[in-house]
Write a protein that holds these residues in place. Structure first.
Motif, PDB file in Angstrom:
ATOM      1  N   LEU A  86      -8.667   1.804   5.577  1.00 37.35           N
ATOM      2  CA  LEU A  86      -9.476   0.647   5.198  1.00 37.35           C
ATOM      3  C   LEU A  86      -8.875  -0.657   5.721  1.00 37.35           C
ATOM      4  O   LEU A  86      -9.610  -1.620   5.981  1.00 37.35           O
ATOM      5  CB  LEU A  86      -9.710   0.613   3.690  1.00 37.35           C
ATOM      6  N   ALA A  87      -7.540  -0.692   5.913  1.00 41.22           N
ATOM      7  CA  ALA A  87      -6.933  -1.884   6.517  1.00 41.22           C
ATOM      8  C   ALA A  87      -7.461  -2.078   7.932  1.00 41.22           C
ATOM      9  O   ALA A  87      -7.780  -3.201   8.349  1.00 41.22           O
ATOM     10  CB  ALA A  87      -5.413  -1.748   6.527  1.00 41.22           C
ATOM     11  N   GLU A  88      -7.573  -0.982   8.664  1.00 40.59           N
ATOM     12  CA  GLU A  88      -8.116  -1.085  10.021  1.00 40.59           C
ATOM     13  C   GLU A  88      -9.596  -1.456   9.994  1.00 40.59           C
ATOM     14  O   GLU A  88     -10.053  -2.309  10.757  1.00 40.59           O
ATOM     15  CB  GLU A  88      -7.934   0.248  10.748  1.00 40.59           C
ATOM     16  N   ARG A  89     -10.329  -0.858   9.100  1.00 38.28           N
ATOM     17  CA  ARG A  89     -11.772  -1.077   9.034  1.00 38.28           C
ATOM     18  C   ARG A  89     -12.118  -2.510   8.645  1.00 38.28           C
ATOM     19  O   ARG A  89     -13.095  -3.088   9.138  1.00 38.28           O
ATOM     20  CB  ARG A  89     -12.387  -0.097   8.029  1.00 38.28           C
ATOM     21  N   TYR A  90     -11.314  -3.095   7.737  1.00 40.01           N
ATOM     22  CA  TYR A  90     -11.590  -4.438   7.247  1.00 40.01           C
ATOM     23  C   TYR A  90     -10.699  -5.491   7.899  1.00 40.01           C
ATOM     24  O   TYR A  90     -10.674  -6.642   7.460  1.00 40.01           O
ATOM     25  CB  TYR A  90     -11.421  -4.480   5.727  1.00 40.01           C
ATOM     26  N   ASP A  91      -9.931  -5.100   8.913  1.00 38.47           N
ATOM     27  CA  ASP A  91      -9.061  -6.015   9.653  1.00 38.47           C
ATOM     28  C   ASP A  91      -8.072  -6.710   8.713  1.00 38.47           C
ATOM     29  O   ASP A  91      -7.943  -7.938   8.703  1.00 38.47           O
ATOM     30  CB  ASP A  91      -9.889  -7.055  10.413  1.00 38.47           C
ATOM     31  N   LEU A  92      -7.353  -5.884   7.922  1.00 33.85           N
ATOM     32  CA  LEU A  92      -6.360  -6.403   6.987  1.00 33.85           C
ATOM     33  C   LEU A  92      -4.961  -6.130   7.503  1.00 33.85           C
ATOM     34  O   LEU A  92      -4.723  -5.140   8.201  1.00 33.85           O
ATOM     35  CB  LEU A  92      -6.533  -5.740   5.612  1.00 33.85           C
ATOM     36  N   GLN A  93      -4.021  -6.985   7.152  1.00 31.24           N
ATOM     37  CA  GLN A  93      -2.610  -6.805   7.494  1.00 31.24           C
ATOM     38  C   GLN A  93      -1.951  -6.027   6.354  1.00 31.24           C
ATOM     39  O   GLN A  93      -1.748  -6.554   5.266  1.00 31.24           O
ATOM     40  CB  GLN A  93      -1.937  -8.157   7.683  1.00 31.24           C
ATOM     41  N   LEU A  94      -1.629  -4.779   6.625  1.00 33.09           N
ATOM     42  CA  LEU A  94      -1.188  -3.859   5.577  1.00 33.09           C
ATOM     43  C   LEU A  94       0.324  -3.833   5.405  1.00 33.09           C
ATOM     44  O   LEU A  94       1.078  -3.661   6.358  1.00 33.09           O
ATOM     45  CB  LEU A  94      -1.677  -2.444   5.904  1.00 33.09           C
ATOM     46  N   SER A  95       0.766  -3.955   4.156  1.00 30.04           N
ATOM     47  CA  SER A  95       2.136  -3.648   3.760  1.00 30.04           C
ATOM     48  C   SER A  95       2.066  -2.351   2.956  1.00 30.04           C
ATOM     49  O   SER A  95       1.645  -2.341   1.799  1.00 30.04           O
ATOM     50  CB  SER A  95       2.730  -4.779   2.905  1.00 30.04           C
ATOM     51  N   TYR A  96       2.473  -1.257   3.587  1.00 26.98           N
ATOM     52  CA  TYR A  96       2.281   0.104   3.054  1.00 26.98           C
ATOM     53  C   TYR A  96       3.503   0.472   2.211  1.00 26.98           C
ATOM     54  O   TYR A  96       4.489   1.004   2.714  1.00 26.98           O
ATOM     55  CB  TYR A  96       2.143   1.041   4.242  1.00 26.98           C
ATOM     56  N   GLN A  97       3.442   0.225   0.918  1.00 22.83           N
ATOM     57  CA  GLN A  97       4.578   0.449   0.038  1.00 22.83           C
ATOM     58  C   GLN A  97       4.502   1.749  -0.755  1.00 22.83           C
ATOM     59  O   GLN A  97       5.496   2.189  -1.336  1.00 22.83           O
ATOM     60  CB  GLN A  97       4.696  -0.722  -0.953  1.00 22.83           C
ATOM     61  N   ALA A  98       3.347   2.382  -0.824  1.00 21.26           N
ATOM     62  CA  ALA A  98       3.160   3.577  -1.645  1.00 21.26           C
ATOM     63  C   ALA A  98       4.164   4.657  -1.263  1.00 21.26           C
ATOM     64  O   ALA A  98       4.510   4.826  -0.093  1.00 21.26           O
ATOM     65  CB  ALA A  98       1.736   4.098  -1.481  1.00 21.26           C
ATOM     66  N   CYS A  99       4.608   5.422  -2.266  1.00 19.55           N
ATOM     67  CA  CYS A  99       5.668   6.406  -2.044  1.00 19.55           C
ATOM     68  C   CYS A  99       5.394   7.658  -2.862  1.00 19.55           C
ATOM     69  O   CYS A  99       5.181   7.582  -4.084  1.00 19.55           O
ATOM     70  CB  CYS A  99       7.015   5.810  -2.438  1.00 19.55           C
ATOM     71  N   SER A 100       5.400   8.811  -2.202  1.00 16.76           N
ATOM     72  CA  SER A 100       5.189  10.076  -2.892  1.00 16.76           C
ATOM     73  C   SER A 100       6.245  10.266  -3.975  1.00 16.76           C
ATOM     74  O   SER A 100       7.428  10.047  -3.767  1.00 16.76           O
ATOM     75  CB  SER A 100       5.258  11.227  -1.888  1.00 16.76           C
ATOM     76  N   GLY A 101       5.808  10.684  -5.144  1.00 13.96           N
ATOM     77  CA  GLY A 101       6.716  10.887  -6.272  1.00 13.96           C
ATOM     78  C   GLY A 101       6.919   9.665  -7.131  1.00 13.96           C
ATOM     79  O   GLY A 101       7.631   9.724  -8.135  1.00 13.96           O
ATOM     80  N   ALA A 102       6.281   8.543  -6.785  1.00 16.48           N
ATOM     81  CA  ALA A 102       6.504   7.300  -7.524  1.00 16.48           C
ATOM     82  C   ALA A 102       5.989   7.396  -8.956  1.00 16.48           C
ATOM     83  O   ALA A 102       4.955   8.014  -9.235  1.00 16.48           O
ATOM     84  CB  ALA A 102       5.835   6.130  -6.816  1.00 16.48           C
ATOM     85  N   THR A 103       6.717   6.769  -9.868  1.00 18.13           N
ATOM     86  CA  THR A 103       6.308   6.589 -11.253  1.00 18.13           C
ATOM     87  C   THR A 103       6.116   5.094 -11.497  1.00 18.13           C
ATOM     88  O   THR A 103       6.414   4.266 -10.622  1.00 18.13           O
ATOM     89  CB  THR A 103       7.378   7.122 -12.210  1.00 18.13           C
ATOM     90  N   THR A 104       5.667   4.745 -12.684  1.00 16.42           N
ATOM     91  CA  THR A 104       5.543   3.325 -13.008  1.00 16.42           C
ATOM     92  C   THR A 104       6.895   2.633 -12.891  1.00 16.42           C
ATOM     93  O   THR A 104       6.981   1.498 -12.418  1.00 16.42           O
ATOM     94  CB  THR A 104       4.985   3.140 -14.427  1.00 16.42           C
ATOM     95  N   ALA A 105       7.962   3.327 -13.297  1.00 14.94           N
ATOM     96  CA  ALA A 105       9.300   2.720 -13.244  1.00 14.94           C
ATOM     97  C   ALA A 105       9.759   2.509 -11.808  1.00 14.94           C
ATOM     98  O   ALA A 105      10.208   1.420 -11.436  1.00 14.94           O
ATOM     99  CB  ALA A 105      10.302   3.581 -14.003  1.00 14.94           C
TER     100      ALA A 105
END
Length: 368
Positions: A86-105
């Motif tokens: 969607l960043a490419e589709r909407y021409d957004l500058q993406l900071s990709y922080q998501a991480c597998s295994g992440a919890t709220t903490a």
């Protein structure tokens, strides 16, 4: 149950990232409107995302594109995930922080560094690992006489009701404090199993699937209400993903897959569906449309399925004793396992069906 255990251990992500092989159990076609690879334009963890087209993607494996192939690094992010799409589709500058295994903490500690007063858009998918997504799936995927799916679901829902509300409020307050002017969208989770289990290495009874769906419903409801209390938007993928479970003719969720960490996560068609859902909420003024991507279920291999179930050693003395104590016919169990050793496809299929019937019958008895 070593094989299923390894599967769900990998699904939990975290620092022990699964193999970064790009193969999956289904092979979706490429996006129909673009051949350019979607790539994050702001390296994870560096700088501050600022500007009218800045976008920070936060969360767990469901935000990191796991399931779509091509995942790399300790966070197992994929450029085929819905955030880069969607960043490419909407021409957004993406900071990709998501991480597998992440919890709220861990998200609060490790993913918020690029948020700032100038950040324009933020998406968040979180909570599944807090309530034990991997452990619950591992437990419920095992034959019911060897596991306690109901207990695992109950424990997860207890955490959801008692601990997760406060954790989400604290996290969302951090996000709003760091990015006071950003449009923030919280993204929920789909039902991952559908109305049948077609994978030979998993034993999800109808009761298991109903319990898992109910847990997902409760988690999404909590995410929605908590998001609303902070003025955040919410995207609910459940209705859009209905009819696209792993056993459907056009699946958007992987079943048991290789690499194992991609199991029970959206495939490339599912990532496109997510992008189509989140994009209009995250950027409602845009007229960009979502490309259509289809995928068909791969034909099953009875021999490979039989070998996988045989590796579970269901006819070993310890497992037979557990089956007998649970009221499962050990004579039938041994016969069905023996059927799996046959070179005849029909006999193998009979053994697989018989084992699944034993599992469902035990689950029916336990639910009375």
């Amino acid at each position: 149950m070593a094989v299923v255990g390894a599967l769900l251990a990998a699904c939990s992500g975290g620092s022990s990232a699964p193999s970064s092989s790009a193969g999956t159990s289904t092979t979706p076609s490429a996006p129909t409107t673009s051949t350019r690879t979607a790539t994050p334009t702001v390296p994870p963890g560096t700088g501050t995302a600022t500007g009218t087209n800045s976008y920070v993607a936060l969360g767990d494996s469901y935000a990191a594109g796991v399931g779509s192939g091509g995942s790399t690094g300790v966070c197992y992010r994929s450029a085929h995930g819905w955030a880069p799409l969607l960043a490419e589709r909407y021409d957004l500058q993406l900071s990709y922080q998501a991480c597998s295994g992440a919890t709220t903490a861990s998200m609060g500690e490790e993913q918020l560094s690029t948020l700032g007063a100038g950040t324009s858009r933020v998406s968040i998918t979180i909570g599944g690992n807090d309530v034990g997504f991997a452990f619950v799936l591992f437990t419920c995927a095992s034959p019911s006489w060897l596991s306690d799916c109901r207990g695992a679901i109950s424990a997860g829902r207890s955490t959801l009701r008692t601990l997760l509300p406060g954790r989400l409020r604290a996290l969302f307050a951090q996000v709003r404090g760091r990015a006071p002017h950003a449009k923030v969208t919280v993204v929920g989770y789909p039902h991952v199993l559908g109305d049948q289990d077609c994978n030979a290495l998993t034993f999800f009874s109808s009761q298991d699937r109903s319990g898992l769906d109910a847990g997902t419903d409760e988690l999404d409801a909590l995410l929605r209400t908590t998001a609303a209390s902070y003025g955040f938007g919410f995207v609910d993928p459940r209705s859009r993903f209905a009819g696209h479970a792993p056993c459907a003719s056009a699946p958007w969720i992987n079943g048991l897959s290789l690499p194992i960490g991609d199991s029970f996560h959206p495939n490339r068609a599912g990532q496109q569906a997510y992008a189509g859902l989140v994009g209009p909420v995250l950027d409602p003024t845009s007229t960009a449309s979502a490309p259509r991507v289809t995928v068909t279920a791969a034909p099953s291999d009875p021999r490979a399925a039989a070998d996988a179930v045989l590796s579970m050693q269901l006819d070993q003395p310890q497992n037979l004793r557990q089956a007998q104590a649970a009221g499962v016919s050990t004579s039938l169990l041994k016969q069905y396992v023996q059927d799996l050793r046959s070179g005849d496809t029909a006999t193998v299929a009979r053994g697989l069906a018989g084992l699944r019937a034993l599992d469902q019958a035990h689950a029916d008895r336990a639910s009375r």
